[in-house]
Scaffold this motif. Structure first.
Motif, PDB file in Angstrom:
ATOM      1  N   LEU A 123       8.411   0.318  -8.293  1.00  0.00           N
ATOM      2  CA  LEU A 123       9.644   1.032  -7.989  1.00  0.00           C
ATOM      3  C   LEU A 123       9.404   2.093  -6.921  1.00  0.00           C
ATOM      4  CD1 LEU A 123      10.789   1.680 -11.678  1.00  0.00           C
ATOM      5  CD2 LEU A 123      11.534  -0.188 -10.186  1.00  0.00           C
ATOM      6  N   THR A 124      10.497   2.569  -6.345  1.00  0.00           N
ATOM      7  CA  THR A 124      10.455   3.781  -5.537  1.00  0.00           C
ATOM      8  C   THR A 124      11.118   4.894  -6.333  1.00  0.00           C
ATOM      9  OG1 THR A 124      12.560   3.259  -4.472  1.00  0.00           O
ATOM     10  CG2 THR A 124      10.548   2.511  -3.374  1.00  0.00           C
ATOM     11  N   GLY A 144      11.478  -0.208 -17.267  1.00  0.00           N
ATOM     12  CA  GLY A 144      11.195   0.554 -16.058  1.00  0.00           C
ATOM     13  C   GLY A 144       9.805   1.157 -16.072  1.00  0.00           C
ATOM     14  N   PRO A 145       9.633   2.393 -15.576  1.00  0.00           N
ATOM     15  CA  PRO A 145       8.308   3.005 -15.449  1.00  0.00           C
ATOM     16  C   PRO A 145       7.517   2.984 -16.751  1.00  0.00           C
ATOM     17  CG  PRO A 145       9.923   4.309 -14.289  1.00  0.00           C
ATOM     18  CD  PRO A 145      10.692   3.273 -15.042  1.00  0.00           C
ATOM     19  N   ALA A 176      14.366   3.401  -8.303  1.00  0.00           N
ATOM     20  CA  ALA A 176      15.105   2.283  -7.725  1.00  0.00           C
ATOM     21  C   ALA A 176      14.153   1.117  -7.511  1.00  0.00           C
ATOM     22  CB  ALA A 176      15.745   2.685  -6.395  1.00  0.00           C
ATOM     23  N   ALA A 177      14.701  -0.088  -7.587  1.00  0.00           N
ATOM     24  CA  ALA A 177      13.919  -1.306  -7.402  1.00  0.00           C
ATOM     25  C   ALA A 177      14.160  -1.862  -5.999  1.00  0.00           C
ATOM     26  CB  ALA A 177      14.311  -2.335  -8.455  1.00  0.00           C
ATOM     27  N   PRO A 178      13.216  -1.696  -5.076  1.00  0.00           N
ATOM     28  CA  PRO A 178      13.404  -2.164  -3.702  1.00  0.00           C
ATOM     29  C   PRO A 178      13.076  -3.656  -3.581  1.00  0.00           C
ATOM     30  CG  PRO A 178      11.298  -1.072  -3.890  1.00  0.00           C
ATOM     31  CD  PRO A 178      11.925  -1.032  -5.259  1.00  0.00           C
ATOM     32  N   ASN A 230       0.808  -1.221   0.000  1.00  0.00           N
ATOM     33  CA  ASN A 230       0.000   0.000   0.000  1.00  0.00           C
ATOM     34  C   ASN A 230       0.842   1.273   0.000  1.00  0.00           C
ATOM     35  OD1 ASN A 230      -2.544   1.273  -0.087  1.00  0.00           O
ATOM     36  ND2 ASN A 230      -2.460   1.709   2.103  1.00  0.00           N
ATOM     37  N   ARG A 231       1.941   1.260  -0.770  1.00  0.00           N
ATOM     38  CA  ARG A 231       2.752   2.469  -0.939  1.00  0.00           C
ATOM     39  C   ARG A 231       3.033   2.671  -2.431  1.00  0.00           C
ATOM     40  NH1 ARG A 231       7.400   3.257   3.473  1.00  0.00           N
ATOM     41  NH2 ARG A 231       7.087   5.358   2.670  1.00  0.00           N
ATOM     42  N   PRO A 232       1.996   2.974  -3.212  1.00  0.00           N
ATOM     43  CA  PRO A 232       2.192   3.109  -4.661  1.00  0.00           C
ATOM     44  C   PRO A 232       3.069   4.302  -5.024  1.00  0.00           C
ATOM     45  CG  PRO A 232       0.010   3.859  -4.029  1.00  0.00           C
ATOM     46  CD  PRO A 232       0.611   3.223  -2.811  1.00  0.00           C
ATOM     47  N   ARG A 233       3.862   4.124  -6.058  1.00  0.00           N
ATOM     48  CA  ARG A 233       4.767   5.188  -6.502  1.00  0.00           C
ATOM     49  C   ARG A 233       3.996   6.432  -6.946  1.00  0.00           C
ATOM     50  NH1 ARG A 233       6.688   6.441 -11.517  1.00  0.00           N
ATOM     51  NH2 ARG A 233       5.828   4.560 -12.448  1.00  0.00           N
TER      52      ARG A 233
END
Length: 306
Positions: free
Chosen positions: A117-118, A279-280, A237-239, A36-39
């Motif tokens: 991603l972040t 990526g994005p 970045a990819a966490p 529940n932390r969408p970019r």
């Protein structure tokens, strides 16, 4: 709630939910876990998604969760995945519940990595006040709404010139702000100048504006350059610390390397969406990517070639 699944999907964005929906319809037992932390949490409107143009990304995610959870063989839960380990029969997944939901400790035959991603924005005062409303990070998503306006492109990466050329499709009044960095080369600056695009290399003190929106970029020397909107180039970045024990192959940018169908270097683990090259992506592209991965995964479980 069960503790054994055919598929655990990590991430409930368009890619993960699209994969989950199609796999649920294939009668696979599905668990979707999402931190529940969408970019794109700051984005008010998303564009380019057929039949949903202009929808709030958070609404799109909510509708997707509801659609998946409507299937009796599928669960969707807010939980942050802590680890995934390979076992003799598949994978062991441990997740910590968020928003009051329980922790999970489950086993699964396969995993879909779609955790996204972040992003780190340039360190510019007041930038977050306008990010997602007047300033955006997806040119294809938000360029149309900025047409013919005086725009800023703010970033500190080496691909700013490419971004500027693309943004110029929507506005001929564009200034690139490098915030004191030398990421735009001399030849690139000359090429941009020939296209009518100015490069401002001075450090940025802050962004001007208020309740009525973004009005300009104020440089460290006090100069105010009026602008009404624009784009920001974050660093992504990819966490993937939770995948450390699987040692997935990743490219030089940290994205998970996959084949044409989303298979990773570890059999039984698939990846979809922003976490894969390039990526994005637009939401509709990520959703399509998730559907494609679900097809391959389902056929692999059935022992049928893709």
């Amino acid at each position: 709630m069960s503790d054994s699944y055919d598929v655990v999907v990590v991430g409930a964005g368009p890619a993960g939910l699209s994969a989950a929906l199609n796999l649920a319809r294939a009668r696979r037992r599905i668990l979707v876990l999402d931190g529940n932390r969408p970019r794109h949490a700051a984005t008010l409107r998303s564009h380019g998604f057929l039949t949903r143009d202009g929808i709030a990304p958070l609404d799109l995610r909510r509708m997707g969760r509801e659609e998946v959870a409507a299937y009796a063989n599928a669960e969707v839960q807010f939980a942050s995945v802590q680890s995934i380990e390979a076992t003799a029969d598949g994978f062991h997944v441990v997740a910590q519940g968020v928003r009051g939901e329980p922790d999970r400790d489950v086993v699964t035959r396969t995993v879909v990595v779609a955790s996204g991603l972040t992003e780190t924005l340039p360190k510019v005062a007041n930038l977050r006040a306008f990010y997602g409303t007047d300033l955006h990070s997806c040119v294809e998503c938000d360029g149309y709404e900025k047409a013919d306006a005086p725009l800023a492109l703010i970033g500190e990466t080496t691909d700013l010139a490419e971004w500027a050329i693309l943004i110029a499709q929507w506005s001929s009044d564009l200034i690139v702000f490098t915030n004191g960095t030398d990421t735009v080369t001399g030849p690139e600056e000359a090429a941009l100048a020939s296209a009518g695009i100015r490069v401002e290399r001075g450090a940025i003190a802050e962004l001007d504006g208020g309740r009525d929106g973004f009005t300009g970029v104020r440089l460290a020397d006090g100069t105010l350059i009026p602008r009404s909107g624009g784009f920001v180039r974050p660093q992504w970045a990819a966490p993937l610390g939770y995948l450390e024990q699987l040692s997935l192959d990743r490219d030089t940018d940290g994205y998970v390397v996959v084949d044409a169908w989303g298979r990773t270097s570890v059999p039984g683990v698939y990846a979809a969406g922003d976490i894969t090259p390039p990526g994005p992506q637009q939401l509709i592209v990520a959703a399509g990517n998730g559907a494609r991965v679900s097809r391959a995964l389902n056929r692999d479980l059935a022992g049928v070639p893709s």
